[in-house]
Design a protein around this motif. Structure first.
Motif, short mmCIF file in Angstrom:
data_model
loop_
_atom_site.label_atom_id
_atom_site.label_comp_id
_atom_site.label_asym_id
_atom_site.label_seq_id
_atom_site.Cartn_x
_atom_site.Cartn_y
_atom_site.Cartn_z
N PRO A 8 0.98 -7.06 -12.62
CA PRO A 8 0.34 -7.08 -11.30
C PRO A 8 1.31 -7.42 -10.17
O PRO A 8 1.06 -7.09 -9.01
N TRP A 9 2.42 -8.06 -10.49
CA TRP A 9 3.39 -8.45 -9.46
C TRP A 9 3.96 -7.23 -8.73
O TRP A 9 4.37 -7.33 -7.56
N VAL A 10 4.02 -6.08 -9.42
CA VAL A 10 4.55 -4.87 -8.79
C VAL A 10 3.69 -4.48 -7.59
O VAL A 10 4.19 -4.21 -6.50
N GLY A 11 2.37 -4.47 -7.81
CA GLY A 11 1.46 -4.15 -6.71
C GLY A 11 1.48 -5.20 -5.62
O GLY A 11 1.38 -4.88 -4.44
N VAL A 12 1.59 -6.46 -6.03
CA VAL A 12 1.63 -7.55 -5.05
C VAL A 12 2.82 -7.40 -4.12
O VAL A 12 2.69 -7.47 -2.89
N VAL A 13 4.00 -7.16 -4.69
CA VAL A 13 5.21 -7.00 -3.87
C VAL A 13 5.10 -5.80 -2.95
O VAL A 13 5.40 -5.88 -1.75
N ALA A 14 4.65 -4.68 -3.50
CA ALA A 14 4.51 -3.47 -2.68
C ALA A 14 3.52 -3.68 -1.55
O ALA A 14 3.76 -3.25 -0.40
N GLY A 15 2.41 -4.33 -1.84
CA GLY A 15 1.41 -4.58 -0.81
C GLY A 15 1.88 -5.55 0.25
O GLY A 15 1.62 -5.36 1.44
N VAL A 16 2.58 -6.60 -0.17
CA VAL A 16 3.09 -7.58 0.79
C VAL A 16 4.09 -6.92 1.75
O VAL A 16 4.03 -7.14 2.97
N VAL A 17 4.97 -6.10 1.21
CA VAL A 17 5.97 -5.43 2.05
C VAL A 17 5.30 -4.47 3.03
O VAL A 17 5.60 -4.45 4.23
N THR A 18 4.38 -3.65 2.52
CA THR A 18 3.70 -2.67 3.37
C THR A 18 2.90 -3.35 4.48
O THR A 18 3.00 -2.98 5.65
N ALA A 19 2.10 -4.35 4.11
CA ALA A 19 1.30 -5.06 5.11
C ALA A 19 2.21 -5.81 6.09
O ALA A 19 1.91 -5.89 7.29
N GLY A 20 3.31 -6.36 5.58
CA GLY A 20 4.23 -7.08 6.45
C GLY A 20 4.86 -6.19 7.50
O GLY A 20 5.02 -6.60 8.66
N ILE A 21 5.21 -4.97 7.11
CA ILE A 21 5.79 -4.03 8.07
C ILE A 21 4.79 -3.68 9.16
O ILE A 21 5.10 -3.68 10.36
N MET A 22 3.55 -3.39 8.75
CA MET A 22 2.53 -3.04 9.73
C MET A 22 2.20 -4.22 10.63
O MET A 22 2.05 -4.07 11.85
N HIS A 23 2.11 -5.42 10.06
CA HIS A 23 1.85 -6.62 10.85
C HIS A 23 2.96 -6.86 11.87
O HIS A 23 2.69 -7.23 13.01
N SER A 24 4.21 -6.64 11.46
CA SER A 24 5.34 -6.83 12.38
C SER A 24 5.24 -5.89 13.57
O SER A 24 5.50 -6.29 14.71
N GLY A 25 4.86 -4.63 13.30
CA GLY A 25 4.69 -3.69 14.40
C GLY A 25 3.60 -4.12 15.35
O GLY A 25 3.76 -4.04 16.58
N LYS A 26 2.50 -4.62 14.81
CA LYS A 26 1.39 -5.11 15.63
C LYS A 26 1.82 -6.32 16.45
O LYS A 26 1.57 -6.38 17.66
#
Length: 204
Positions: A109-127
């Motif tokens: 499950p850590w694979v999905g967690v890392v991918a999700g954290v990175v993706t959400a983090g990028i979008m949050h940074s843009g916001k």
């Protein structure tokens, strides 16, 4: 491939509003056969999780539309949004693996967690980077408009990710373009205002 697109779309949506994709995943899993969460993520569709997410969504919707307060909200969201993105990416990936007879995401499950954290983090940074420029150039009047647009984008991304994942890439491009367009427009307004003030002698 479709499972990865679903996870990416949902985690990107979480970068804009953590509770919209969470609730959509929870309600979809609870009341439809579209998404069947594995046992380790079954708590997401529980009554208490749905109720808590609904209350937090209401707070987010209100606070994010108030200038200055939205900066504090974004600061808190720096931790919550990526964490939620990681959670729902892992949960939906595991659900897809369960349907397809694979156990990779359930075992890792850590694979999905890392991918999700990175993706959400990028979008949050843009916001988070766009909002100060919008508030500064509109004296706070643009906060509710931009926030509503972000909420709409989060909702749209979430629904596309679950029901039409093949369109996630196009939706992400559209959202990033929207964020960039708002940032660029705000920068131009700020530059014009600074130039006008300098010409009037305010910076002399």
């Amino acid at each position: 491939m479709l499972a990865a697109l679903t996870g990416t779309g949902l985690s990107a949506a979480a970068g804009l509003n953590a509770y919209i994709p969470f609730l959509i995943v929870a309600l979809t899993a609870r009341f439809t056969d579209v998404l069947a969460l594995p046992s380790q993520f079954a708590w997401i569709e529980s009554d208490w999780a749905i109720g808590a997410a609904a209350v937090l969504l209401f707070s987010e919707v209100v606070l994010d539309k108030i200038a200055i307060v939205d900066h504090l909200n974004d600061a808190i969201g720096t931790f919550i949004r990526p964490a939620t993105g990681g959670l729902i990416f892992a949960a939906t990936q595991a659900a897809q693996d369960l349907e397809e007879g694979s156990s990779f995401m359930q075992d890792n499950p850590w694979v999905g967690v890392v991918a999700g954290v990175v993706t959400a983090g990028i979008m949050h940074s843009g916001k988070a980077l766009t909002r100060p420029f919008v508030n500064g150039t509109t004296m706070g009047m643009g906060a509710p408009v931009v926030s509503a647009a972000e909420d709409g984008a989060s909702l749209g991304l979430s629904l596309i990710a679950i029901f039409l994942p093949i369109l996630v890439i196009f939706a992400l491009v559209a959202v990033f373009w929207l964020l960039f367009a708002m940032w660029r427009r705000s920068r131009r307004k700020q530059k014009y205002r600074d130039t006008a003030m300098a010409a009037a002698g305010y910076y002399s």
